[in-house]
Write a protein that holds these residues in place. Structure first.
Motif, mmCIF file in Angstrom:
data_model
loop_
_atom_site.group_PDB
_atom_site.id
_atom_site.type_symbol
_atom_site.label_atom_id
_atom_site.label_comp_id
_atom_site.label_asym_id
_atom_site.label_seq_id
_atom_site.Cartn_x
_atom_site.Cartn_y
_atom_site.Cartn_z
ATOM 1 N N SER A 65 12.173 30.193 -66.444
ATOM 2 C CA SER A 65 12.867 29.810 -65.215
ATOM 3 C C SER A 65 12.337 28.529 -64.581
ATOM 4 O O SER A 65 12.882 28.085 -63.579
ATOM 5 N N GLY A 66 11.283 27.931 -65.140
ATOM 6 C CA GLY A 66 10.751 26.701 -64.573
ATOM 7 C C GLY A 66 10.169 26.885 -63.195
ATOM 8 O O GLY A 66 10.458 26.121 -62.279
ATOM 9 N N SER A 67 9.339 27.882 -63.016
ATOM 10 C CA SER A 67 8.769 28.214 -61.700
ATOM 11 C C SER A 67 7.756 27.178 -61.237
ATOM 12 O O SER A 67 7.172 26.446 -62.024
ATOM 13 N N VAL A 68 7.556 27.158 -59.934
ATOM 14 C CA VAL A 68 6.563 26.314 -59.287
ATOM 15 C C VAL A 68 5.618 27.218 -58.528
ATOM 16 O O VAL A 68 6.033 28.183 -57.889
ATOM 17 N N GLY A 69 4.319 26.919 -58.586
ATOM 18 C CA GLY A 69 3.318 27.651 -57.831
ATOM 19 C C GLY A 69 2.695 26.730 -56.794
ATOM 20 O O GLY A 69 2.694 25.514 -56.955
ATOM 21 N N ILE A 70 2.154 27.316 -55.732
ATOM 22 C CA ILE A 70 1.514 26.533 -54.670
ATOM 23 C C ILE A 70 0.162 27.175 -54.358
ATOM 24 O O ILE A 70 0.050 28.384 -54.192
ATOM 25 N N ILE A 71 -0.863 26.306 -54.278
ATOM 26 C CA ILE A 71 -2.198 26.741 -53.864
ATOM 27 C C ILE A 71 -2.505 26.034 -52.556
ATOM 28 O O ILE A 71 -2.468 24.805 -52.479
ATOM 29 N N SER A 72 -2.779 26.820 -51.524
ATOM 30 C CA SER A 72 -3.107 26.239 -50.223
ATOM 31 C C SER A 72 -4.265 27.004 -49.609
ATOM 32 O O SER A 72 -4.639 28.069 -50.062
#
Length: 191
Positions: free
Chosen positions: A182-189
């Protein structure tokens, strides 16, 4: 059976390209499959390089140096899992090549490397993040002052193959390109 000849491949290089003249020249040699390349504020160049079956490397790139591929590796001599079991000569320096800063055995399918911004977190000062495909993780590492060894290595399991990572200053976050259908994006904050 396919087997590499024990001689240096002429195309296993990192090029230096002059963006004005468009001229290029070899900068270093002996790389198998460079995935990440980072130049820090002190002009230290760090590269990540896929090994064969194991032996993914983190290298400090120094002009004119030879990093040994295909003559030396900490991985195994395998091609598509055929002829596995034979080992490369593993000691780079004893064979006239530059040793990696670190070699992952078994392989993590190393991908990108990025320096952690000073604004991101005071706890991660002087850190770099290295992403992995097979390892499904991010590795936070801290190098010694000469970039000759890793003094801290922390594995953070993400559970997805990570192809790329970028820092977004506006949101003080890292964005991950996750490799799946699905071409996911992850975010680290930071909270």
């Amino acid at each position: 059976v396919l087997k590499m000849i024990n001689s240096q491949k002429k195309d296993a290089i990192i090029l230096l390209i002059d963006l004005k003249t468009k001229e290029s020249r070899p900068f270093t040699s002996g790389h198998r499959n460079p995935q990440g390349l980072f130049v820090n504020e002190n002009n230290i160049i760090i590269s990540t390089d896929h090994g064969p079956k194991g032996g993914d490397e983190i290298n400090k790139i120094i002009e004119g140096n030879n990093y040994g591929w295909p003559s030396v590796s900490y991985g195994e001599d395998c091609f598509l899992h055929i002829n596995c079991g034979e080992n490369f000569v593993s000691n780079h320096s004893k064979n006239g090549f530059t040793e990696p800063i670190y070699a992952f055995v078994p392989s993590i399918a190393i991908s990108q490397i990025i320096q952690v911004s000073e604004e991101f977190s005071s706890r991660w000062q002087d850190s770099y993040l290295i992403t992995s495909l097979r390892g499904l993780s991010i590795y936070r590492v801290v190098f010694d002052e000469n970039y000759s060894r890793i003094i801290i290595a922390e594995k953070m399991i993400i559970g997805k193959r990570i192809r790329d990572i970028a820092y977004n200053k506006k949101y003080n976050s890292f964005i991950l390109a996750l490799e799946n259908g699905s071409g996911s994006v992850g975010i680290i904050s930071v909270n």
